[in-house]
Design an enzyme around this catalytic site. Sequence first.
Site, PDB file in Angstrom:
ATOM      1  N   LYS A 165      70.004  64.143  30.798  1.00 24.02           N
ATOM      2  CA  LYS A 165      69.115  65.158  31.379  1.00 24.02           C
ATOM      3  C   LYS A 165      67.659  64.670  31.378  1.00 24.02           C
ATOM      4  O   LYS A 165      66.943  64.778  32.369  1.00 24.02           O
ATOM      5  CB  LYS A 165      69.253  66.459  30.577  1.00 24.02           C
ATOM      6  CG  LYS A 165      68.133  67.445  30.759  1.00 24.02           C
ATOM      7  CD  LYS A 165      68.166  68.099  32.118  1.00 24.02           C
ATOM      8  CE  LYS A 165      66.884  68.850  32.379  1.00 24.02           C
ATOM      9  NZ  LYS A 165      66.926  69.625  33.583  1.00 24.02           N
ATOM     10  N   VAL A 215      69.238  72.653  37.783  1.00 25.54           N
ATOM     11  CA  VAL A 215      68.970  73.268  39.088  1.00 25.54           C
ATOM     12  C   VAL A 215      67.518  73.140  39.505  1.00 25.54           C
ATOM     13  O   VAL A 215      66.615  73.081  38.673  1.00 25.54           O
ATOM     14  CB  VAL A 215      69.374  74.755  39.084  1.00 25.54           C
ATOM     15  CG1 VAL A 215      70.880  74.888  39.110  1.00 25.54           C
ATOM     16  CG2 VAL A 215      68.793  75.466  37.872  1.00 25.54           C
ATOM     17  N   CYS A 222      59.354  70.517  33.628  1.00 28.78           N
ATOM     18  CA  CYS A 222      60.432  69.533  33.457  1.00 28.78           C
ATOM     19  C   CYS A 222      59.887  68.117  33.557  1.00 28.78           C
ATOM     20  O   CYS A 222      59.815  67.401  32.562  1.00 28.78           O
ATOM     21  CB  CYS A 222      61.494  69.765  34.515  1.00 28.78           C
ATOM     22  SG  CYS A 222      62.055  71.467  34.500  1.00 28.78           S
ATOM     23  N   ARG A 248      62.513  60.645  38.131  1.00 27.52           N
ATOM     24  CA  ARG A 248      61.650  61.235  39.167  1.00 27.52           C
ATOM     25  C   ARG A 248      60.178  61.002  38.826  1.00 27.52           C
ATOM     26  O   ARG A 248      59.401  60.593  39.675  1.00 27.52           O
ATOM     27  CB  ARG A 248      61.888  62.739  39.272  1.00 27.52           C
ATOM     28  CG  ARG A 248      63.284  63.130  39.674  1.00 27.52           C
ATOM     29  CD  ARG A 248      63.429  63.349  41.137  1.00 27.52           C
ATOM     30  NE  ARG A 248      62.725  64.515  41.616  1.00 27.52           N
ATOM     31  CZ  ARG A 248      62.466  64.729  42.910  1.00 27.52           C
ATOM     32  NH1 ARG A 248      62.831  63.847  43.794  1.00 27.52           N
ATOM     33  NH2 ARG A 248      61.828  65.817  43.291  1.00 27.52           N
TER      34      ARG A 248
HETATM   35  N1  SAJ Z   1      56.573  65.854  43.042  1.00 23.97           N
HETATM   36  C1  SAJ Z   1      55.799  64.857  43.596  1.00 23.97           C
HETATM   37  N2  SAJ Z   1      56.406  63.945  44.410  1.00 23.97           N
HETATM   38  C2  SAJ Z   1      57.740  63.994  44.682  1.00 23.97           C
HETATM   39  C3  SAJ Z   1      58.512  65.008  44.118  1.00 23.97           C
HETATM   40  C4  SAJ Z   1      57.918  65.927  43.296  1.00 23.97           C
HETATM   41  O1  SAJ Z   1      54.584  64.764  43.363  1.00 23.97           O
HETATM   42  O2  SAJ Z   1      58.213  63.114  45.432  1.00 23.97           O
HETATM   43  C5  SAJ Z   1      55.968  66.818  42.128  1.00 23.97           C
HETATM   44  C6  SAJ Z   1      56.052  68.261  42.593  1.00 23.97           C
HETATM   45  O3  SAJ Z   1      55.010  68.584  43.453  1.00 23.97           O
HETATM   46  C7  SAJ Z   1      55.978  68.994  41.277  1.00 23.97           C
HETATM   47  C8  SAJ Z   1      56.704  68.062  40.318  1.00 23.97           C
HETATM   48  O4  SAJ Z   1      56.691  66.793  40.920  1.00 23.97           O
HETATM   49  O5  SAJ Z   1      54.648  69.138  40.844  1.00 23.97           O
HETATM   50  C9  SAJ Z   1      58.122  68.453  39.973  1.00 23.97           C
HETATM   51  O6  SAJ Z   1      58.782  68.985  41.102  1.00 23.97           O
HETATM   52  P1  SAJ Z   1      60.316  68.758  41.466  1.00 23.97           P
HETATM   53  O7  SAJ Z   1      60.609  69.636  42.605  1.00 23.97           O
HETATM   54  O8  SAJ Z   1      60.619  67.324  41.675  1.00 23.97           O
HETATM   55  O9  SAJ Z   1      61.098  69.132  40.155  1.00 23.97           O
HETATM   56  P2  SAJ Z   1      61.231  70.435  39.236  1.00 23.97           P
HETATM   57  O10 SAJ Z   1      60.445  70.175  37.994  1.00 23.97           O
HETATM   58  O11 SAJ Z   1      60.939  71.677  39.977  1.00 23.97           O
HETATM   59  O12 SAJ Z   1      62.779  70.391  38.922  1.00 23.97           O
HETATM   60  C10 SAJ Z   1      63.297  69.243  38.278  1.00 23.97           C
HETATM   61  C11 SAJ Z   1      64.560  68.820  38.976  1.00 23.97           C
HETATM   62  N3  SAJ Z   1      64.953  67.511  38.503  1.00 23.97           N
HETATM   63  C12 SAJ Z   1      65.281  66.508  39.332  1.00 23.97           C
HETATM   64  O13 SAJ Z   1      65.206  66.587  40.540  1.00 23.97           O
HETATM   65  C13 SAJ Z   1      65.715  65.235  38.686  1.00 23.97           C
HETATM   66  C14 SAJ Z   1      65.643  69.813  38.718  1.00 23.97           C
HETATM   67  O14 SAJ Z   1      66.880  69.350  39.198  1.00 23.97           O
HETATM   68  C15 SAJ Z   1      65.787  70.089  37.231  1.00 23.97           C
HETATM   69  O15 SAJ Z   1      66.702  71.105  36.969  1.00 23.97           O
HETATM   70  C16 SAJ Z   1      64.472  70.569  36.683  1.00 23.97           C
HETATM   71  O16 SAJ Z   1      63.514  69.539  36.940  1.00 23.97           O
HETATM   72  C17 SAJ Z   1      64.643  70.815  35.205  1.00 23.97           C
HETATM   73  O17 SAJ Z   1      64.831  71.959  34.831  1.00 23.97           O
HETATM   74  O18 SAJ Z   1      64.661  69.872  34.441  1.00 23.97           O
END
Ligand code: SAJ
Length: 426
Positions: free
Chosen positions: A202, A151, A256, A209
């Site tokens: 996972k 999530v 994550c 990403r």
């Molecule tokens: N970020 C960027 N550029 C982007 C997207 C994100 O710089 O294009 C950065 C964000 O600012 C942040 C970090 O990456 O610092 C992570 O943010 P996020 O919103 O992408 O992810 P998380 O860590 O909050 O949640 C992720 C999610 N994984 C995926 O989208 C594949 C979520 O679904 C997982 O449940 C979670 O990791 C987890 O628990 O593993």
Amino acid sequence: MKIATIGLGYIGLPTAVMFAKHGQEVIGFDTNKEVIARLQSGCIHIEEPGLQEAFQGVLANGLLRPVSQLEPADTFIIAVPTPHTEDHSCDTRYIRQAVKDVIPLLKTGNTIILESTVAPKTTTGVIQPMLEEAGFTVGVDVHLVHCPERVLPGQIMTELVHNNRIIGGVTPACANAGEAVYQTFVEGEMLLTDASTAELSKLMENTFRDTNIALANELVKLSTELGINALNVIEMANKHPRVNIHTPGPGVGGHCLAVDPYFITIAAPEQTPLIQTAREINSSMPEYIAESVDTITNNTAKKVVILGAAYKGNVDDVRESPALKIAEYLQQRGIEVHVYDPHVAYYNMNPETAFANADMAIIATEHDEFKHLPISLLTSMATMQIFDTKNIFEGAHEELTYITLGTLHRYSNASSFSHKKSLGRR
Ligand code: SAJ
């Protein structure tokens, strides 16, 4: 079905609430007695939209009981932290402790589900041997499943219900037992597989990403060098039907994306140069932002306000936050740094003090509050300058200098300046 959730953090608490909301009897166990006391008093300890209301409902009707003493149950769901050690490997100490706590309560027919993110082969290599040493045959006496949480913080209550769910059983019977548990509320597809495939899937989701964000961040660096606006490039390239360049930023935080790829690279270092490089690029971004402050201000900044401490917008989680790393790099330069974050209690100070006489405001977190800033705060700055690493600011002021990751080339050093001047736009 009686369910015991072990660990009432960002995942365990919403999961416990969701099971209870769908009629299951749930006990929520956590080793932190303060958390339990707070929950018993009716207040959640994390920020997540919709969670407080849902929690109050199931606390009031008695379906969820926060407890500081684990009890027997039909299903045990382990959602404890898996911190990384100094060398970035997966620290399984909390998982092992949870399994130790469960073993004395285990009965034939029980199901143990691990939701915490772990290094490949942890379920079969760490947990299964513990259960078997205690005399249980996995797949016969008890069922063991890895069902990684997937999530997105900020949307947990919706995604818990609607996302697809990977159910990795140590045996096919274990996977079936796991499916029966989640069927109580999950409306997404149930994807039954083995535990190791579930673990690596996972990890690869978040690695996908992280690697793609690294590509976007590398684009910022190379575009700045070439005098081209990276954000315009992304906008153009993403018009292609099969291209989706991610969003560059001040780095990658959270527990994550900034952590999981290492679990893979440590398991197979020789085979993972791309994943390792992506991590290095993303980890280099906070320092790159600090260096950019030097360049933009010609090393004259004395005071900087960083807007945001959380690792991403509209959450209160500061784990691995790039914003705090930027603060450190700026402090190392002798700059007075104020971090202001209305979502994080520790950093929710008076913004007036933070902005007064600042030479620059850096937007490091995409909180809604930072899309517009009161003019009085901006005019109190020594230099009205916003460096928006998230490209979210929507306000305007004639005296404002507005810088994004797409316009850094305007401030780059003299060696290639004439080239940049003629080619750079925006
Ligand atoms: N970020 C960027 N550029 C982007 C997207 C994100 O710089 O294009 C950065 C964000 O600012 C942040 C970090 O990456 O610092 C992570 O943010 P996020 O919103 O992408 O992810 P998380 O860590 O909050 O949640 C992720 C999610 N994984 C995926 O989208 C594949 C979520 O679904 C997982 O449940 C979670 O990791 C987890 O628990 O593993």
